[in-house]
Scaffold this motif. Sequence first.
Motif, PDB file in Angstrom:
ATOM      1  N   VAL A   1      76.539  47.732  64.461  1.00 57.36           N
ATOM      2  CA  VAL A   1      76.419  46.499  65.254  1.00 57.36           C
ATOM      3  C   VAL A   1      74.941  46.218  65.494  1.00 57.36           C
ATOM      4  CG1 VAL A   1      76.958  45.350  67.430  1.00 57.36           C
ATOM      5  CG2 VAL A   1      78.663  46.835  66.355  1.00 57.36           C
ATOM      6  N   PHE A   2      74.492  45.028  65.074  1.00 59.52           N
ATOM      7  CA  PHE A   2      73.100  44.597  65.196  1.00 59.52           C
ATOM      8  C   PHE A   2      72.963  43.615  66.356  1.00 59.52           C
ATOM      9  CE2 PHE A   2      73.582  46.056  60.921  1.00 59.52           C
ATOM     10  CZ  PHE A   2      72.339  46.440  60.452  1.00 59.52           C
ATOM     11  N   GLN A   3      71.734  43.445  66.795  1.00 58.18           N
ATOM     12  CA  GLN A   3      71.410  42.460  67.824  1.00 58.18           C
ATOM     13  C   GLN A   3      70.794  41.239  67.147  1.00 58.18           C
ATOM     14  OE1 GLN A   3      72.457  43.050  71.013  1.00 58.18           O
ATOM     15  NE2 GLN A   3      73.285  44.900  70.013  1.00 58.18           N
ATOM     16  N   GLY A   4      71.463  40.102  67.258  1.00 58.18           N
ATOM     17  CA  GLY A   4      70.983  38.885  66.630  1.00 58.18           C
ATOM     18  C   GLY A   4      70.574  37.838  67.638  1.00 58.18           C
ATOM     19  N   THR A   5      70.074  36.710  67.120  1.00 56.36           N
ATOM     20  CA  THR A   5      69.633  35.604  67.962  1.00 56.36           C
ATOM     21  C   THR A   5      70.095  34.295  67.345  1.00 56.36           C
ATOM     22  OG1 THR A   5      67.639  36.850  68.556  1.00 56.36           O
ATOM     23  CG2 THR A   5      67.652  34.501  69.063  1.00 56.36           C
ATOM     24  N   ALA A   6      70.619  33.398  68.164  1.00 55.73           N
ATOM     25  CA  ALA A   6      70.989  32.059  67.713  1.00 55.73           C
ATOM     26  C   ALA A   6      69.740  31.177  67.691  1.00 55.73           C
ATOM     27  CB  ALA A   6      72.051  31.469  68.637  1.00 55.73           C
ATOM     28  N   SER A   7      69.865  29.993  67.101  1.00 52.83           N
ATOM     29  CA  SER A   7      68.698  29.117  66.982  1.00 52.83           C
ATOM     30  C   SER A   7      68.176  28.647  68.333  1.00 52.83           C
ATOM     31  CB  SER A   7      69.040  27.905  66.106  1.00 52.83           C
ATOM     32  OG  SER A   7      70.128  27.183  66.670  1.00 52.83           O
ATOM     33  N   ASP A   8      68.997  28.696  69.372  1.00 50.09           N
ATOM     34  CA  ASP A   8      68.535  28.295  70.703  1.00 50.09           C
ATOM     35  C   ASP A   8      67.967  29.460  71.500  1.00 50.09           C
ATOM     36  OD1 ASP A   8      70.802  29.722  71.290  1.00 50.09           O
ATOM     37  OD2 ASP A   8      71.809  28.120  72.401  1.00 50.09           O
ATOM     38  N   GLY A   9      67.840  30.628  70.850  1.00 50.48           N
ATOM     39  CA  GLY A   9      67.253  31.787  71.512  1.00 50.48           C
ATOM     40  C   GLY A   9      68.244  32.700  72.201  1.00 50.48           C
ATOM     41  N   GLN A  10      69.506  32.328  72.231  1.00 57.70           N
ATOM     42  CA  GLN A  10      70.520  33.152  72.875  1.00 57.70           C
ATOM     43  C   GLN A  10      70.819  34.398  72.042  1.00 57.70           C
ATOM     44  OE1 GLN A  10      72.181  32.638  75.959  1.00 57.70           O
ATOM     45  NE2 GLN A  10      70.501  31.176  76.182  1.00 57.70           N
TER      46      GLN A  10
ATOM     47  N   THR B   1      69.912  21.677  61.968  1.00 64.26           N
ATOM     48  CA  THR B   1      69.421  23.038  61.782  1.00 64.26           C
ATOM     49  C   THR B   1      69.699  23.909  63.002  1.00 64.26           C
ATOM     50  OG1 THR B   1      67.218  22.267  62.460  1.00 64.26           O
ATOM     51  CG2 THR B   1      67.646  22.447  60.097  1.00 64.26           C
ATOM     52  N   SER B   2      70.839  23.675  63.620  1.00 62.87           N
ATOM     53  CA  SER B   2      71.307  24.546  64.694  1.00 62.87           C
ATOM     54  C   SER B   2      72.157  25.642  64.077  1.00 62.87           C
ATOM     55  CB  SER B   2      72.127  23.733  65.692  1.00 62.87           C
ATOM     56  OG  SER B   2      72.803  24.572  66.602  1.00 62.87           O
ATOM     57  N   SER B   3      72.055  26.865  64.603  1.00 63.94           N
ATOM     58  CA  SER B   3      72.787  27.986  64.011  1.00 63.94           C
ATOM     59  C   SER B   3      73.277  28.953  65.082  1.00 63.94           C
ATOM     60  CB  SER B   3      71.887  28.738  63.020  1.00 63.94           C
ATOM     61  OG  SER B   3      72.499  29.924  62.568  1.00 63.94           O
ATOM     62  N   VAL B   4      74.476  29.483  64.865  1.00 59.84           N
ATOM     63  CA  VAL B   4      74.991  30.510  65.772  1.00 59.84           C
ATOM     64  C   VAL B   4      74.313  31.854  65.513  1.00 59.84           C
ATOM     65  CG1 VAL B   4      77.239  29.402  66.033  1.00 59.84           C
ATOM     66  CG2 VAL B   4      76.901  31.089  64.197  1.00 59.84           C
ATOM     67  N   LEU B   5      73.590  31.955  64.372  1.00 58.46           N
ATOM     68  CA  LEU B   5      72.901  33.204  64.039  1.00 58.46           C
ATOM     69  C   LEU B   5      71.724  32.894  63.126  1.00 58.46           C
ATOM     70  CD1 LEU B   5      72.812  36.317  64.158  1.00 58.46           C
ATOM     71  CD2 LEU B   5      74.255  36.324  62.102  1.00 58.46           C
ATOM     72  N   SER B   6      70.521  32.882  63.682  1.00 57.33           N
ATOM     73  CA  SER B   6      69.341  32.536  62.889  1.00 57.33           C
ATOM     74  C   SER B   6      68.467  33.735  62.536  1.00 57.33           C
ATOM     75  CB  SER B   6      68.493  31.495  63.634  1.00 57.33           C
ATOM     76  OG  SER B   6      68.034  32.017  64.870  1.00 57.33           O
ATOM     77  N   SER B   7      68.568  34.830  63.281  1.00 56.44           N
ATOM     78  CA  SER B   7      67.779  36.016  62.967  1.00 56.44           C
ATOM     79  C   SER B   7      68.475  37.260  63.506  1.00 56.44           C
ATOM     80  CB  SER B   7      66.361  35.912  63.547  1.00 56.44           C
ATOM     81  OG  SER B   7      66.399  35.936  64.968  1.00 56.44           O
ATOM     82  N   VAL B   8      68.084  38.421  62.961  1.00 52.49           N
ATOM     83  CA  VAL B   8      68.698  39.687  63.342  1.00 52.49           C
ATOM     84  C   VAL B   8      67.593  40.731  63.490  1.00 52.49           C
ATOM     85  CG1 VAL B   8      70.429  41.436  62.746  1.00 52.49           C
ATOM     86  CG2 VAL B   8      70.745  39.067  62.006  1.00 52.49           C
TER      87      VAL B   8
ATOM     88  N   ARG C   1      77.522  28.519  60.820  1.00 59.01           N
ATOM     89  CA  ARG C   1      78.068  27.433  61.613  1.00 59.01           C
ATOM     90  C   ARG C   1      77.022  26.948  62.617  1.00 59.01           C
ATOM     91  NH1 ARG C   1      82.981  31.009  63.422  1.00 59.01           N
ATOM     92  NH2 ARG C   1      83.139  29.489  65.111  1.00 59.01           N
ATOM     93  N   ARG C   2      77.093  25.689  62.951  1.00 55.98           N
ATOM     94  CA  ARG C   2      76.154  25.116  63.916  1.00 55.98           C
ATOM     95  C   ARG C   2      76.541  25.501  65.338  1.00 55.98           C
ATOM     96  NH1 ARG C   2      75.670  18.826  61.906  1.00 55.98           N
ATOM     97  NH2 ARG C   2      74.980  19.206  59.767  1.00 55.98           N
ATOM     98  N   LYS C   3      75.555  25.755  66.145  1.00 57.32           N
ATOM     99  CA  LYS C   3      75.814  25.976  67.571  1.00 57.32           C
ATOM    100  C   LYS C   3      75.904  24.642  68.295  1.00 57.32           C
ATOM    101  CE  LYS C   3      74.777  28.998  71.382  1.00 57.32           C
ATOM    102  NZ  LYS C   3      74.023  30.162  71.870  1.00 57.32           N
ATOM    103  N   GLU C   4      75.070  23.708  67.876  1.00 55.81           N
ATOM    104  CA  GLU C   4      75.120  22.339  68.395  1.00 55.81           C
ATOM    105  C   GLU C   4      75.540  21.442  67.239  1.00 55.81           C
ATOM    106  OE1 GLU C   4      74.783  21.503  71.461  1.00 55.81           O
ATOM    107  OE2 GLU C   4      74.153  23.479  72.178  1.00 55.81           O
TER     108      GLU C   4
END
Length: 362
Positions: free
Chosen positions: A126-135, A83-90, A75-78
């Motif tokens: 439980v993993f630590q992930g990052t959204a596309s905006d760095g959050q 190419t906005s994502s609520v989860l882009s990397s883990v 899903r998009r964060k924005e």
Amino acid sequence: MKNPLLLLVCLLAGAPALASAPQRKHPQPQELAPKSRQASMPTSLTGNRQRVPPCQGQTLQRSVWPQGALLWGTRRKEIAEETSSVLSSVAMSGVQLGGTALKGVRIEDGRLVASSVEPEGLVGAVFQGTASDGQSVEVALCGADPTTKNQPMTWYHIEFWNAQSGAWENPCVATTRVPTPRALAVPGIWDEAGARHEVPEKFTFACESGVIAKCTQWGYRPWAKKNGRSLADLHQACTRMARADYCGDGRSHTRENNLIDMYDSLEVITRTTEASQSWAPERASFEAAWAPDGAWCLARTREGQAVEKILEQCPDRFEVGVEDLGGGDRCTVRRKSGHAGSALLRNRSYSKGEQLLQESTP
């Protein structure tokens, strides 16, 4: 992988059914606990907040955003950002399982493993992930479905903590075909321009409705090799092709349910020459040749947009010029630099008129 009937790709269709039904390790929609039971479940504390733990069968989230050709499938964060994502990397570090830190987490042949735990024992981590905006965002692994032996990888059911709604939710875009989408653990991470990067200790949870997962499922497993050559670049070229990202800048030029036929230099996938109920090779025509950073050359666009518009979008990239790739594949626009050998993948598709005819045929 030389099965022409399997190469017809519906860009935003769900993943094909597996050869055998997997054993599911998470609740099905009809098995979800009633609200009263969910409310009485034990809670966990994070800072001063009290919240329900993950993997409790949360209410399904369905997006109303235009599907397009998604990269991560999340899903998009924005909403306005393609190419906005609520989860882009883990991250592979900082993983917790039952209050214990897991060490040695890594990806082997498309599945997550850890030094001290069997692969199936990772469910609940439980993993630590990052959204596309760095959050930062927490990601819970709620179930695992191993695939068949000829494609050794595992589909995961995941949830992320949505701080805005105060609930654990599936980050993957749900569709009519795939109402409860899963994710693959894929090496590398992707930026907002669609470029892949090898970052130590990080990976991508790629959802079923995104092209990172689709290209992997179609046969371009980035951790695999054929004839001694890595498939990582072919996989990346596939993600550009699937989204019709001609300029290699992350902008797609396609839509849901466009039909395409792809074929590559290593013959992982070969060109479809036999007609079927859903594909007529004689009506399709060559569209473009693809490299990991976008189209190397093109004959036309998938959605009927004028090629001149593509030249305007990335003026430093292409020039008008004929490039004959053989086999009836002939470009009218090509890269200003480089050589045709950079093209790893080609595709054919219906023109706009043929696509409309296909959609209107009962």
